[in-house]
Design a protein around this motif. Structure first.
Motif, mmCIF file in Angstrom:
data_model
loop_
_atom_site.group_PDB
_atom_site.id
_atom_site.type_symbol
_atom_site.label_atom_id
_atom_site.label_comp_id
_atom_site.label_asym_id
_atom_site.label_seq_id
_atom_site.Cartn_x
_atom_site.Cartn_y
_atom_site.Cartn_z
ATOM 1 N N UNK A 183 0.815 -1.224 0.000
ATOM 2 C CA UNK A 183 0.000 0.000 0.000
ATOM 3 C C UNK A 183 0.843 1.265 0.000
ATOM 4 N N UNK A 184 2.145 1.121 -0.227
ATOM 5 C CA UNK A 184 3.002 2.292 -0.374
ATOM 6 C C UNK A 184 3.689 2.756 0.887
ATOM 7 N N UNK A 185 3.673 1.944 1.944
ATOM 8 C CA UNK A 185 4.343 2.298 3.193
ATOM 9 C C UNK A 185 5.790 1.801 3.129
ATOM 10 N N UNK A 186 6.749 2.669 3.424
ATOM 11 C CA UNK A 186 8.157 2.277 3.406
ATOM 12 C C UNK A 186 8.495 1.380 4.585
ATOM 13 N N UNK A 187 9.135 0.254 4.298
ATOM 14 C CA UNK A 187 9.487 -0.708 5.334
ATOM 15 C C UNK A 187 10.990 -0.987 5.271
ATOM 16 N N UNK A 188 11.700 -0.687 6.354
ATOM 17 C CA UNK A 188 13.115 -1.065 6.447
ATOM 18 C C UNK A 188 13.207 -2.547 6.805
ATOM 19 N N UNK A 208 9.364 3.060 8.208
ATOM 20 C CA UNK A 208 10.376 4.107 8.221
ATOM 21 C C UNK A 208 9.801 5.439 8.703
ATOM 22 N N UNK A 209 10.685 6.272 9.205
ATOM 23 C CA UNK A 209 10.259 7.573 9.726
ATOM 24 C C UNK A 209 9.593 8.412 8.641
ATOM 25 N N UNK A 210 10.100 8.345 7.430
ATOM 26 C CA UNK A 210 9.541 9.174 6.363
ATOM 27 C C UNK A 210 8.154 8.708 5.925
ATOM 28 N N UNK A 217 2.635 12.830 13.749
ATOM 29 C CA UNK A 217 1.598 12.241 14.598
ATOM 30 C C UNK A 217 1.570 10.721 14.511
ATOM 31 N N UNK A 218 2.489 10.130 13.737
ATOM 32 C CA UNK A 218 2.578 8.682 13.504
ATOM 33 C C UNK A 218 1.431 8.154 12.647
ATOM 34 N N UNK A 219 0.867 9.016 11.826
ATOM 35 C CA UNK A 219 -0.134 8.592 10.854
ATOM 36 C C UNK A 219 0.576 8.154 9.576
ATOM 37 N N UNK A 220 0.163 7.033 9.016
ATOM 38 C CA UNK A 220 0.775 6.551 7.782
ATOM 39 C C UNK A 220 0.432 7.496 6.635
ATOM 40 N N UNK A 232 0.687 7.072 3.497
ATOM 41 C CA UNK A 232 0.026 6.376 2.388
ATOM 42 C C UNK A 232 -1.390 5.917 2.730
ATOM 43 N N UNK A 233 -1.712 5.904 4.033
ATOM 44 C CA UNK A 233 -3.013 5.388 4.472
ATOM 45 C C UNK A 233 -3.599 6.331 5.518
ATOM 46 N N UNK A 234 -4.123 7.472 5.105
ATOM 47 C CA UNK A 234 -4.671 8.431 6.062
ATOM 48 C C UNK A 234 -5.720 7.776 6.961
ATOM 49 N N UNK A 235 -5.676 8.149 8.226
ATOM 50 C CA UNK A 235 -6.607 7.590 9.199
ATOM 51 C C UNK A 235 -6.086 6.346 9.892
ATOM 52 N N UNK A 236 -4.894 5.849 9.456
ATOM 53 C CA UNK A 236 -4.279 4.690 10.093
ATOM 54 C C UNK A 236 -2.935 5.121 10.684
ATOM 55 N N UNK A 237 -2.743 4.824 11.956
ATOM 56 C CA UNK A 237 -1.549 5.205 12.697
ATOM 57 C C UNK A 237 -0.764 3.946 13.071
ATOM 58 N N UNK A 238 0.497 4.107 13.429
ATOM 59 C CA UNK A 238 1.323 2.966 13.836
ATOM 60 C C UNK A 238 2.176 3.365 15.030
ATOM 61 N N UNK A 239 2.531 2.385 15.855
ATOM 62 C CA UNK A 239 3.297 2.683 17.065
ATOM 63 C C UNK A 239 4.060 1.447 17.523
ATOM 64 N N UNK A 240 4.878 1.626 18.553
ATOM 65 C CA UNK A 240 5.618 0.520 19.143
ATOM 66 C C UNK A 240 6.717 -0.004 18.246
ATOM 67 N N UNK A 241 6.964 -1.304 18.321
ATOM 68 C CA UNK A 241 8.072 -1.913 17.577
ATOM 69 C C UNK A 241 7.792 -2.043 16.085
ATOM 70 N N UNK A 242 6.609 -1.679 15.622
ATOM 71 C CA UNK A 242 6.367 -1.622 14.176
ATOM 72 C C UNK A 242 7.232 -0.547 13.525
#
Length: 397
Positions: free
Chosen positions: A179-184, A334-336, A341-344, A346-356
């Motif tokens: 879905x376009x989210x950068x993953x290290x 990734x940070x970028x 606010x930790x909102x993705x 590429x996916x507005x309305x979805x946030x991520x936190x913790x070890x993700x």
């Protein structure tokens, strides 16, 4: 559905608490039959919740992620974590190393009190609901069959990619990447290392090595570790595991309280007929430390060269233990790929936190503090998101 949190570990529960306190109708979906499994496992040997350090020093433990995490840990750092525990009826104490623990030393009383407080705030828990990616909404496998949910806002708190039996298996990474989210890429953190032992070391498996200093990448770390059948593991190794993982060689100072000249002098005072083992034992080395010298010190030098070897014994490693055995992982979102606010993105309305998220830290309370702080931050930000309530599909919605 109003607000959804996926993942019932510390980061997810903290996000759920913030959402519920803001008046959002909040559901937590957890893949496992019970909540907080990794937290409970960590608490088996004493739940280290945080570290008694100045905030500026504390932040440096996150290295390149320090700037990113600074506002979150600045708002919910070591002192706030302690206050939070006390508010849950769990007094804390500070150990000699500065590590902070609940007085009970266990995670279970803290978790029970926390879940009860969340239930009192109206949070609903759906256990054995495993997220399986995206359909028209967020798709779950549940005991009653497949379900899709379409919440106004969602917080992802699915953990990293280690200890999969406790729930964090990293399965989410390709779904977000698509879905376009950068993953290290995931890498092990706070893990043991493999060593190709010779047979004579077998009798020392399980023995702790204490009172040494570990030397790696220009860093000197006092600590202890365990000699196991598979290699080396334990707190001292974890403290330098990032350097070792990234290619730095490991050496041991087996006599860290004695200067090199004193070690050389003491060796010279030994009887001429003494065996090497006796000379090393007279220096105060434990049998397992003597065994390490015999394992890695050959060909065995004499005099000043032997003293130098005892102060810097090279330990050849064969790489880290597998990712799933690591206490934590590096890599992830990734940070970028997220807003402040930790909102993705590429996916507005979805946030991520913790070890993700793509940060790492040593053991010692830093991991749990950052999970709580990022969960709190994401939950507070998600609580501000508004929009039309959408209807779930499938059964059980």
């Amino acid at each position: 559905m109003d607000a959804l949190v996926i993942g019932g570990g510390p980061a997810g529960l903290m996000a759920a608490e913030e959402l519920a306190r803001a008046g959002r109708r909040t559901v937590v979906c957890e893949a496992k039959p019970s909540l907080g499994r990794k937290l409970l496992m960590a608490g088996r040997s004493g739940l280290n919740i945080t570290k008694d350090e100045a905030r500026e020093t504390f932040l440096t433990r996150y290295e390149e992620a320090s700037e990113w995490l600074s506002p979150m840990i600045g708002a919910f750092g070591p002192q706030e974590v302690q206050d939070w525990c006390r508010a849950l009826g769990q007094p804390v104490f500070t150990g000699s190393s500065g590590r902070i623990f609940p007085e009970t030393m266990k995670a279970s009383p803290l978790l029970r009190a926390w879940v009860a407080r969340l239930a009192g705030l109206g949070v609903e828990f759906r256990r054995r609901w495993r997220w399986e990616g995206f359909g028209e909404g967020l798709r779950f496998a549940t005991p009653d069959g497949p379900v899709e949910l379409a919440p106004r806002v969602a917080v992802l708190a699915l953990g990293g990619a280690s200890w999969s039996r406790l729930g964090s298996d990293g399965a989410w990474a390709p779904w977000l990447a698509a879905r376009g989210v950068g993953i290290a890429p995931f890498r092990p953190a706070n893990m043991g290392f493999q060593v190709a032992w010779t047979p004579h070391m077998a009798r020392h498996f399980g023995s702790p090595v204490k009172g040494v200093a570990l030397l790696a990448g220009g860093r000197r770390e006092r600590g202890e570790f365990v000699v196991s059948e598979r290699g080396l593991e334990g707190g001292g190794i974890y403290a330098v595991s990032r350097l070792l993982r990234d290619g730095a060689p490991l050496s041991l100072d087996l006599l860290p309280d004695l200067p090199l000249a004193e070690v050389e002098a003491r060796l010279g005072r030994g009887k001429s007929g003494d065996s090497l083992v006796n000379r090393l034992r007279k220096l105060g080395l434990a049998p397992v430390a003597v065994a390490l010298v015999q394992e890695f010190g050959r060909p065995m030098p004499e005099g000043a060269a032997l003293a130098a070897r005892l102060k810097s014994l090279p330990v050849p490693l064969e790489g880290p233990r597998p990712l799933d055995e690591a206490i934590s992982t590096a890599g992830g979102i990734t940070r970028t790929s997220v807003t402040d606010a930790l909102e993705l993105r590429a996916l507005p309305g979805i946030f991520a936190c913790g070890e993700m998220l793509d940060w790492e830290a040593p053991t010692g309370g830093y991991l749990l503090t950052a999970c709580l702080a990022t969960g709190r931050h994401a939950g507070r930000a998600a609580a501000c998101v508004t929009g039309p309530e959408r209807q779930p599909s499938g059964s059980g919605g």
